[in-house]
Design a protein around this motif. Sequence first.
Motif, PDB file in Angstrom:
ATOM      1  N   MET A  38     -10.043   3.843  -6.470  1.00  0.00           N
ATOM      2  CA  MET A  38      -8.638   4.203  -6.400  1.00  0.00           C
ATOM      3  C   MET A  38      -7.775   3.257  -7.224  1.00  0.00           C
ATOM      4  O   MET A  38      -6.822   3.674  -7.883  1.00  0.00           O
ATOM      5  CB  MET A  38      -8.170   4.199  -4.945  1.00  0.00           C
ATOM      6  CG  MET A  38      -8.861   5.242  -4.085  1.00  0.00           C
ATOM      7  SD  MET A  38      -8.869   6.865  -4.902  1.00  0.00           S
ATOM      8  CE  MET A  38      -9.798   7.816  -3.693  1.00  0.00           C
ATOM      9  N   ASN A  61     -12.893   4.880   0.676  1.00  0.00           N
ATOM     10  CA  ASN A  61     -11.958   5.956   0.347  1.00  0.00           C
ATOM     11  C   ASN A  61     -12.531   6.859  -0.736  1.00  0.00           C
ATOM     12  O   ASN A  61     -11.840   7.653  -1.355  1.00  0.00           O
ATOM     13  CB  ASN A  61     -10.559   5.423  -0.010  1.00  0.00           C
ATOM     14  CG  ASN A  61     -10.621   4.406  -1.145  1.00  0.00           C
ATOM     15  OD1 ASN A  61     -11.585   4.386  -1.916  1.00  0.00           O
ATOM     16  ND2 ASN A  61      -9.604   3.578  -1.258  1.00  0.00           N
ATOM     17  N   ALA A  77       0.845  -1.197   0.000  1.00  0.00           N
ATOM     18  CA  ALA A  77       0.000   0.000   0.000  1.00  0.00           C
ATOM     19  C   ALA A  77       0.879   1.246   0.000  1.00  0.00           C
ATOM     20  O   ALA A  77       2.033   1.217   0.436  1.00  0.00           O
ATOM     21  CB  ALA A  77      -0.895   0.001   1.230  1.00  0.00           C
ATOM     22  N   CYS A  78       0.320   2.360  -0.474  1.00  0.00           N
ATOM     23  CA  CYS A  78       1.025   3.638  -0.402  1.00  0.00           C
ATOM     24  C   CYS A  78       1.198   4.010   1.074  1.00  0.00           C
ATOM     25  O   CYS A  78       0.448   3.545   1.937  1.00  0.00           O
ATOM     26  CB  CYS A  78       0.223   4.754  -1.048  1.00  0.00           C
ATOM     27  SG  CYS A  78      -0.442   4.386  -2.649  1.00  0.00           S
ATOM     28  N   PHE A  87      -2.770  -4.684  -3.285  1.00  0.00           N
ATOM     29  CA  PHE A  87      -1.523  -4.421  -2.554  1.00  0.00           C
ATOM     30  C   PHE A  87      -1.176  -5.498  -1.534  1.00  0.00           C
ATOM     31  O   PHE A  87      -0.049  -5.555  -1.051  1.00  0.00           O
ATOM     32  CB  PHE A  87      -1.499  -2.998  -1.969  1.00  0.00           C
ATOM     33  CG  PHE A  87      -2.403  -2.689  -0.794  1.00  0.00           C
ATOM     34  CD1 PHE A  87      -2.230  -3.319   0.438  1.00  0.00           C
ATOM     35  CD2 PHE A  87      -3.381  -1.705  -0.901  1.00  0.00           C
ATOM     36  CE1 PHE A  87      -3.045  -3.006   1.523  1.00  0.00           C
ATOM     37  CE2 PHE A  87      -4.198  -1.382   0.180  1.00  0.00           C
ATOM     38  CZ  PHE A  87      -4.030  -2.043   1.395  1.00  0.00           C
ATOM     39  N   CYS A  99      -7.295   8.138   1.341  1.00  0.00           N
ATOM     40  CA  CYS A  99      -6.346   7.674   0.335  1.00  0.00           C
ATOM     41  C   CYS A  99      -5.501   8.874  -0.068  1.00  0.00           C
ATOM     42  O   CYS A  99      -5.974   9.747  -0.792  1.00  0.00           O
ATOM     43  CB  CYS A  99      -7.110   7.128  -0.866  1.00  0.00           C
ATOM     44  SG  CYS A  99      -6.120   6.958  -2.354  1.00  0.00           S
ATOM     45  N   PRO A 100      -4.273   8.947   0.439  1.00  0.00           N
ATOM     46  CA  PRO A 100      -3.434  10.118   0.151  1.00  0.00           C
ATOM     47  C   PRO A 100      -3.331  10.413  -1.347  1.00  0.00           C
ATOM     48  O   PRO A 100      -3.429  11.555  -1.768  1.00  0.00           O
ATOM     49  CB  PRO A 100      -2.079   9.731   0.736  1.00  0.00           C
ATOM     50  CG  PRO A 100      -2.403   8.768   1.835  1.00  0.00           C
ATOM     51  CD  PRO A 100      -3.604   8.012   1.368  1.00  0.00           C
ATOM     52  N   LEU A 101      -3.185   9.374  -2.142  1.00  0.00           N
ATOM     53  CA  LEU A 101      -3.037   9.560  -3.583  1.00  0.00           C
ATOM     54  C   LEU A 101      -4.309  10.152  -4.199  1.00  0.00           C
ATOM     55  O   LEU A 101      -4.268  11.102  -4.976  1.00  0.00           O
ATOM     56  CB  LEU A 101      -2.731   8.208  -4.228  1.00  0.00           C
ATOM     57  CG  LEU A 101      -2.339   8.250  -5.699  1.00  0.00           C
ATOM     58  CD1 LEU A 101      -0.890   8.679  -5.830  1.00  0.00           C
ATOM     59  CD2 LEU A 101      -2.538   6.870  -6.326  1.00  0.00           C
ATOM     60  N   CYS A 148      -7.872  -1.823  -4.408  1.00  0.00           N
ATOM     61  CA  CYS A 148      -6.528  -1.601  -3.868  1.00  0.00           C
ATOM     62  C   CYS A 148      -6.142  -2.643  -2.825  1.00  0.00           C
ATOM     63  O   CYS A 148      -5.059  -3.208  -2.878  1.00  0.00           O
ATOM     64  CB  CYS A 148      -6.443  -0.206  -3.252  1.00  0.00           C
ATOM     65  SG  CYS A 148      -5.909   1.031  -4.449  1.00  0.00           S
ATOM     66  N   CYS A 159      -1.888   4.931   3.719  1.00  0.00           N
ATOM     67  CA  CYS A 159      -3.127   4.366   3.165  1.00  0.00           C
ATOM     68  C   CYS A 159      -4.101   4.021   4.296  1.00  0.00           C
ATOM     69  O   CYS A 159      -3.806   3.193   5.153  1.00  0.00           O
ATOM     70  CB  CYS A 159      -2.810   3.113   2.359  1.00  0.00           C
ATOM     71  SG  CYS A 159      -4.283   2.257   1.787  1.00  0.00           S
TER      72      CYS A 159
END
Lengths: 390, 351
Positions: B162, B158, B50-51, B83, B242-244, B79, B54
């Motif tokens: 994503m 989220n 994961a980023c 991930f 979700c930061p992205l 996601c 996340c």
Amino acid sequence: MLHALEGSQAIAQAVALCRPAVVAAYPITPQTHIVENISKLVADGKLKCEFVSVESEFSAASVVLGSAATGARSYTASSSQGILLMAEVLFDIAGMRLPMVLTCANRAISAPINIWNDHQDAMTVRDSGWIQLYCADNQEAIDTTIQAFRISERTELPVMVCVDGFVLTHTLEVVDMPNAEQVDSYLPPFTFKNKLDPKHPLSLGTLVGPEYYTEARYSLHRALEKALPEIESADADWAKICGRASGGLLTVDGPESASVGVLAMGSVVSTLTEANEILPGKKRVRLMKLRAFRPFPAEALRQACAGLKELIVLERAFSPGCGGILGTEVRAALAGMAKPPAVRNFAVGLGGRDIPLGTLSKLLDAAKAQGNEGFSILDVEPERLPPEDR
Amino acid sequence: MDSTKLKQEIQERRAQMQSAPKEGVAGQHNMEELRKLQPRYRGLEAGHRACQGCGEALAARLVTEAAGPDVILTNATGCLEVFTTPWPQSAWRLPWIHSLFENSAAVASGVEAALKAQGRSTKVIAQGGDGGTFDIGFQALSGMLERQHNILYVCYDNEAYMNTGIQRSGSTPHAAMTTTSPPGKERMGKRHMKKDLLSIIAAHHIPYAASASVAYPADIRRKVRRAVSIEGPTFLLIHSPCPLGWGIESDISIEVARLAVQTGLFPIIELERGELTGVMPIRNPRPVTDYLKLQNRFKHLFTDDPRARKEREHVQALADHNIEIYQLRGEGVDALDTDGADTVRRGGVVD
Ligand SMILES: Cc1ncc(C[n+]2csc(CCOP(=O)(O)OP(=O)(O)O)c2C)c(N)n1
Ligand code: SF4
Ligand SMILES: [Mg+2]
């Protein structure tokens, strides 16, 4: 013991004899009578299983996916639009190598909407990775259903048992229903080594990138190829118990000296067999009943075609803009023969159009007119076509 | 402290506890120490892909931690699935199955039916993203709830698709920018409202449904434990930044998640048989702009475009509406309100 049973009732009883732990289904004509009969067996306490009445075929297939992965013997049934709605899940079930049995009560596909019999539904999911076995009559439907569980559990591949909608599912036939001891001696309890279990946690259905995807798909292909002898031995072993075989991969009938062969799948074979018997002796054909469509028994087919000058493939579906599906596959398989017969290809009986006994003579005449690469629909009525298509 | 040293210390302390007279244990060790000694079960291991920051990864860890080891998980495509399981690796210590995007609830129904047939008591948890739950998998979820399967369904919300690169979903909030709801001359981000999924879930009259947020881990744990103890269908919606996709720095995802709750935009509620039975009160409601301005997905709401001000007011009105209908405004200081529940404590609520 002999019973006069409707096809669907016979199939339901055969399924119950196999003791599935989970059944999930959604109604669609002409499959409905099968699940209604199973529901009744459950309601009457004659079949102990979890019957999940889902809200769609998509979920029916997903439920049996989940239950099979949890190590439960699982069964579902559908038809036509239901099979197409399931399509995404069917591919997934096979790709995940989950054993289960599905009865496909073969029916035409929309549009135009039509509830009657042909093979377009099962043909459309031929590349899903499921084993597909076609039944010529209701006795075969019973025996093939029982064999299907054994084949599926031994090969870890799902099996679709194809029975012609109405022609088999809604027809009363005298059949021999095996007893529980016979089935129990043939079909051991289901054990699945990859089942979901907190004591041995496995991750199923993971993301596979280019490094392994090809190999995963290759293994699926190999598994289907390796299923060929399993299908034959399942039939032979069941025949030892009940004294009846259902036709292994494919069977050949008619005079050995015949130079013309006719190959077909499903209940039309029963019609053709009868028609062949009333043809004048020298006109009789070598009649081939293809039971296993997936895996495709190319080698057995080539052997069955030895000495033939002409092979007519008669099928109940086609690929618009291309032609016959079965015909194309047969042509490809026979291309490897030293002296392959000329292959003619016809579709017939689409959307439930009747296939009378006279079809065989008509077919033999039409074949003379068709070239080697040809495909035609045998029973199209020109006067019912719009003028531009006549 | 390195892990072998830590393990050694824990072992020593355990030995101490075991040698202590039975009735004296609680007296000799305070609650804080006892909590520390309790080993924590981990269903989702570190090392997944994961980023950073996340929310979904954190939420899934908290859910499996609280649910314990006797669990089977299903997972929708998204996601979380991608991930955690890049073949030949898997971050799951629990039996886990992914089939498709839209059938997590139906696969779980099958798993549960099989367990029932086998007489096993293992709990089933179905997981999905907001896309797999609000939209494409909604029918399967509704069927699962209606049939009363003994399953906890967890949606990691989220607020967009994503995994496929931030497209709008039925859960994307009004005015948010995604790649399929971009702002422009004719649009101010997503035109439609966030689907009120919990109300639809409530209409199924299931024993227990709740929302939660990764900003409040103790609340998630409590709700998961509650849900898995119930025989029947239960549902948990976990707000998971979700930061992205939201356009935030990965080190503020918890802060952003907390603001979603404190503004009233993501109400934390509990429903039993369709009736509202609990809420997390907001001690000091914050203006929605505090939340919106941290995120790139709302940056078009902070221009001098006159539509921007109108949309900000609109979003504030949505938050006010939530506060009103769920009566989220707290009265004074409460150990379990948005500020109290955020305080890190061990050993239970301390006033
Ligand atoms: C039938 C189908 N349609 C579309 C997709 C492509 N797809 C995969 S994951 C995904 C979005 C997932 O979004 P969400 O459920 O919110 O999970 P997230 O990735 O945001 O955690 C989409 C559109 C798919 N796999 N299957
Ligand atoms: S894109 Fe978002 S949801 Fe997906 S792993 Fe990254 S932070 Fe998590
Ligand atoms: Mg999402």
